[in-house]
Enzyme design. Sequence first.
Site, short mmCIF file in Angstrom:
data_model
loop_
_atom_site.label_atom_id
_atom_site.label_comp_id
_atom_site.label_asym_id
_atom_site.label_seq_id
_atom_site.Cartn_x
_atom_site.Cartn_y
_atom_site.Cartn_z
N SER A 247 0.85 -1.18 0.00
CA SER A 247 0.00 0.00 0.00
C SER A 247 0.89 1.23 0.00
O SER A 247 2.10 1.14 0.05
CB SER A 247 -0.90 0.00 1.25
OG SER A 247 -0.09 0.11 2.42
N LYS A 248 0.25 2.42 -0.03
CA LYS A 248 1.05 3.65 -0.07
C LYS A 248 1.94 3.80 1.15
O LYS A 248 3.05 4.33 1.06
CB LYS A 248 0.12 4.86 -0.20
CG LYS A 248 -0.44 5.02 -1.61
CD LYS A 248 -1.16 6.34 -1.80
CE LYS A 248 -1.61 6.49 -3.24
NZ LYS A 248 -2.33 7.74 -3.47
N ARG A 249 1.49 3.29 2.29
CA ARG A 249 2.32 3.43 3.49
C ARG A 249 3.56 2.54 3.38
O ARG A 249 4.57 2.79 4.04
CB ARG A 249 1.53 3.10 4.75
CG ARG A 249 1.14 1.64 4.90
CD ARG A 249 0.18 1.43 6.06
NE ARG A 249 -0.36 0.08 6.07
CZ ARG A 249 0.20 -0.94 6.67
NH1 ARG A 249 1.35 -0.79 7.30
NH2 ARG A 249 -0.35 -2.14 6.64
N HIS A 250 3.50 1.50 2.56
CA HIS A 250 4.65 0.62 2.36
C HIS A 250 5.60 1.15 1.28
O HIS A 250 6.77 0.80 1.26
CB HIS A 250 4.19 -0.78 1.90
CG HIS A 250 3.43 -1.54 2.94
ND1 HIS A 250 2.20 -2.11 2.68
CD2 HIS A 250 3.71 -1.83 4.22
CE1 HIS A 250 1.77 -2.74 3.77
NE2 HIS A 250 2.66 -2.57 4.71
N GLY A 251 5.09 1.88 0.34
CA GLY A 251 5.93 2.31 -0.78
C GLY A 251 5.28 2.13 -2.13
O GLY A 251 5.95 2.22 -3.15
#
Length: 477
Positions: A247-251
């Site tokens: 996800s966006k929080r992961h990259g």
Amino acid sequence: MSDISNSGKVVTRFAPSPTGFLHIGGARTALFNWLFAKANQGEMLLRIEDTDRERSTQEAVDAILDGLSWIGLDWSGEPVSQFERAARHREIAEQLVVQDAAYYCYCTPEELSEMREKAKAEGRPPRYDGTWRDRSPSEAPDGVKPVIRLKAPLEGETVVDDKVQGVVRFPNKDLDDFIILRSDGTPTYMLAVVVDDHDMGVTHIIRGDDHLTNAGRQTLIYKALGWNVPVMAHIPLIHGPDGAKLSKRHGALGVEAYRAMGYLPEALRNYLVRLGWAHGDDEIMSTQEMVSWFGFDGMNKAAARFDFKKLEALNGHYIREADDAYLADRVAEILGEIDLETPMGKTLEPQKRDKLVEAMPGLKERAKTLVELIDSAAYLYVSVPLQMEEKAEAILADGGREVLAGLIPDLEAISEWTVESTDAAVRAYSEKSGLKLGKVAQPLRCALTGRTTSPGVFDVLAVLGKEESLARLKAQV
């Protein structure tokens, strides 16, 4: 290579949907296709799957092309628009009806909903029940525009010999008579992909394993048309460090975000190639090594995990190894994109660039990203009097200014201002004043840069030059 199944040229394709930027998973898929084509003296084609007209934008197309170019991937010929090929897709769907390999289905939405509810009540998966499979269009109700469905085999299984996942078997009863042309005459994804890949001469389909379930249905279309089925390789998806879907929080960001975060394209390429593929224990590899080593035998089946710390470490390596002028050019590219207030400004004029290149040997040793490098280079462009960080001011207030006052005359006496001469002068002052070198060097660093961390203090003196260095020191005593 052994992965080639025919005697002709290898042709791969990258086929993104232009509904957003080139995300990191798409960039990895493009890289694998590009490497496989290069490794086999073939070519990679680019197809823009823009059939979703509401969500597809020219801005996204431009961003995808820009992202591919920045990361260093090229393609053969002009990008193909899937939307512009709708007439060809329709022609093939109608050809399949003529061949009795597909049929017109006149079921209404209400009938289909009833079919699903019945299957659910009986504990069966929702499948089309073949109502119109053997009926004549002459029985069609008035006012219903038909879809076209493929006549899937009712028995047996469809086998996909996948180069990564192995032999995958799909019971034909589970594939059902799926739609290939909608009632408005537009193709479904299943049909459009098969027709486009065939017409473009694609020999190898390398894509994420979330498409593996599509492979069985697409194989049925190939066989119904009497076309060769391309070699398929479904690569593992990229997950976050916690094993959850990326996800966006992961990259899971666009490639342009990584550029703005200060990653070098060659570092990102090297990092991405190791997500789901390996060549022994090799971590750092040139593009030429990637090309010569790349093949399906190095693929993993399990999902790869994205790790920012590994990417940063790899990027730091590439920064340290890079040419100084090259790094200055990369800095110039991203100055307008980064979210960082810096005295360098948003453009790198020639005079600023020359100063940056001169300072680069000291700057690049510590930086893991170009943004860190830009931040470290701030001391080059500030004006006297410098704004002090809190820790730097504390060091100067705690006897640091007195140390500098004693040092300044020795520095003024230097005739040839170099790393070596300033080093010798500071060490000599340290000895005669009975101070440890750090007790002299640290207030010196603070007065020159306004910070407690910087490139080597003698590198800073040399880059700033005698006049500027002394001006900064005198402003603090």
